[in-house]
Design a protein around this motif. Structure first.
Motif, PDB file in Angstrom:
ATOM      1  N   SER A 183     -25.577  72.047  76.147  1.00  0.00           N
ATOM      2  CA  SER A 183     -24.502  73.014  76.353  1.00  0.00           C
ATOM      3  C   SER A 183     -23.183  72.336  76.017  1.00  0.00           C
ATOM      4  O   SER A 183     -23.132  71.112  75.854  1.00  0.00           O
ATOM      5  CB  SER A 183     -24.480  73.517  77.808  1.00  0.00           C
ATOM      6  N   GLU A 184     -22.121  73.114  75.930  1.00  0.00           N
ATOM      7  CA  GLU A 184     -20.802  72.524  75.668  1.00  0.00           C
ATOM      8  C   GLU A 184     -20.377  71.609  76.803  1.00  0.00           C
ATOM      9  O   GLU A 184     -19.726  70.590  76.593  1.00  0.00           O
ATOM     10  CB  GLU A 184     -19.749  73.628  75.490  1.00  0.00           C
ATOM     11  N   GLU A 185     -20.747  71.984  78.025  1.00  0.00           N
ATOM     12  CA  GLU A 185     -20.276  71.257  79.199  1.00  0.00           C
ATOM     13  C   GLU A 185     -21.137  70.045  79.547  1.00  0.00           C
ATOM     14  O   GLU A 185     -20.642  69.078  80.127  1.00  0.00           O
ATOM     15  CB  GLU A 185     -20.241  72.196  80.423  1.00  0.00           C
ATOM     16  N   SER A 187     -24.896  67.849  78.207  1.00  0.00           N
ATOM     17  CA  SER A 187     -26.110  67.699  77.408  1.00  0.00           C
ATOM     18  C   SER A 187     -26.804  66.397  77.802  1.00  0.00           C
ATOM     19  O   SER A 187     -26.134  65.386  78.046  1.00  0.00           O
ATOM     20  CB  SER A 187     -25.776  67.675  75.904  1.00  0.00           C
ATOM     21  N   THR A 256     -21.456  77.357  82.657  1.00  0.00           N
ATOM     22  CA  THR A 256     -21.457  77.466  81.206  1.00  0.00           C
ATOM     23  C   THR A 256     -21.666  78.918  80.787  1.00  0.00           C
ATOM     24  O   THR A 256     -22.178  79.724  81.563  1.00  0.00           O
ATOM     25  CB  THR A 256     -22.553  76.574  80.588  1.00  0.00           C
TER      26      THR A 256
END
Length: 294
Positions: A183-185, A187, A256
């Motif tokens: 995820s962007e937030e 990983s 997210t």
């Protein structure tokens, strides 16, 4: 004249709920509403009936059942393409979403909620062609909900889940699953006990499992519980009752809009208490896709 369709699961709550539904229908009829009533008989009946309501000229839906029934109605709203407001009447073994929202159970208060026409648009979770009102989960004990026979749920209620859980603990306690989270937030690749992708804070009867969750914020709350030694695992699960488990070093908590979870293991995914399939899965939010009376 307002038209309301009541969609209910007759196996949820049995006689008490049947009487409550009859009372609600009478109050609505006495106040000038046209009321239709449909009992579900098998999986997806509530979803198909909701799609039908979207195509016809129904003004509102009453969804009566457990989280699974609410899930089907929400899915039907999305697939039907018309955001009909839904009044959720808690019944069945688990009603995490209705309890989290504090929705009335008393027949008179429930009807007043509908007649006042106060609604809010809440988020849904999405995975491919599936949607969830409350939670998608995989790993330790998350398969319990769809392993409990319907007959046991009807007779024993929530106790059926506890009994099945006790039976599963010795089999699953030390089984971690290897996952890749993207995820962007956040990983990572790690071995975990379970993951939860949640819309509300109440999951499986635990009111603070996702303590920062909000159903209107356009975000899903992700809880990752890493594989732990038994003393750490016990500490995490004891702290769940207070919502303090998210401070444990073996727990990752983040919000997210979209997260992908993959595994080379065969990991079943539970969607609002029902079997949803196996990983890999990409979960994303449908911001304010479901309108409910509140």
């Amino acid at each position: 004249m307002k038209k309301i369709k009541v969609i209910y699961n007759p196996s949820s709550g049995r006689q008490i709920i049947q009487k409550r539904i009859d009372n609600i229908c009478k109050i609505l009829l006495d106040n000038g509403y046209l009321v239709g009533k449909v009992a579900t008989q098998k999986k997806d009946d509530a979803m198909f009936e909701t799609i039908k309501c979207c195509k016809e000229d129904w003004d509102a839906i009453v969804a009566c059942g457990g989280d699974g029934t609410v899930n089907e109605v929400a899915t039907g709203i999305i697939l039907g393409g018309r955001k009909i407001p839904v009044a959720i009447l808690a019944a069945g073994t688990v009603n995490d979403f209705a309890n989290y929202m504090g929705l009335p159970k008393d027949s008179k208060e429930f009807c007043e909620m509908i007649m006042n026409e106060n609604t809010i648009d809440v988020d849904l979770g999405n995975w491919g062609n599936k949607y969830f009102v409350n939670v998608a989960a995989g790993g330790f004990l998350t398969n319990v909900a769809h392993q409990v026979p319907t007959e046991s749920k009807n007779v024993l209620g929530r106790m059926a889940y506890y009994l099945e859980g006790l039976r599963e603990i010795p089999k699953q306690m030390f089984n971690g699953i290897n996952v890749r989270i993207t995820s962007e937030e956040y990983s990572s690749e790690e071995e975990i006990f379970l993951f939860l992708v949640s819309n509300s804070s109440s999951i499986g009867g635990f009111k603070m499992l996702a303590p920062k969750a909000q159903v209107e914020d356009g975000l899903l709350d992700c809880i990752i519980i890493r594989k732990s030694e038994i003393q750490d695992a016990l500490s995490i699960f004891l702290n769940i009752l207070k919502g303090e488990h998210i401070n444990h070093p073996n727990v990752k908590y983040f919000k997210t809009k979209k997260v992908t979870i993959e595994s080379e293991d065969e990991v079943q995914v539970d969607i609002d208490g029902e079997y949803g399939g196996v990983l890999p899965a990409t979960f994303q939010v449908v911001h304010r896709g479901f309108r409910i009376f509140n």
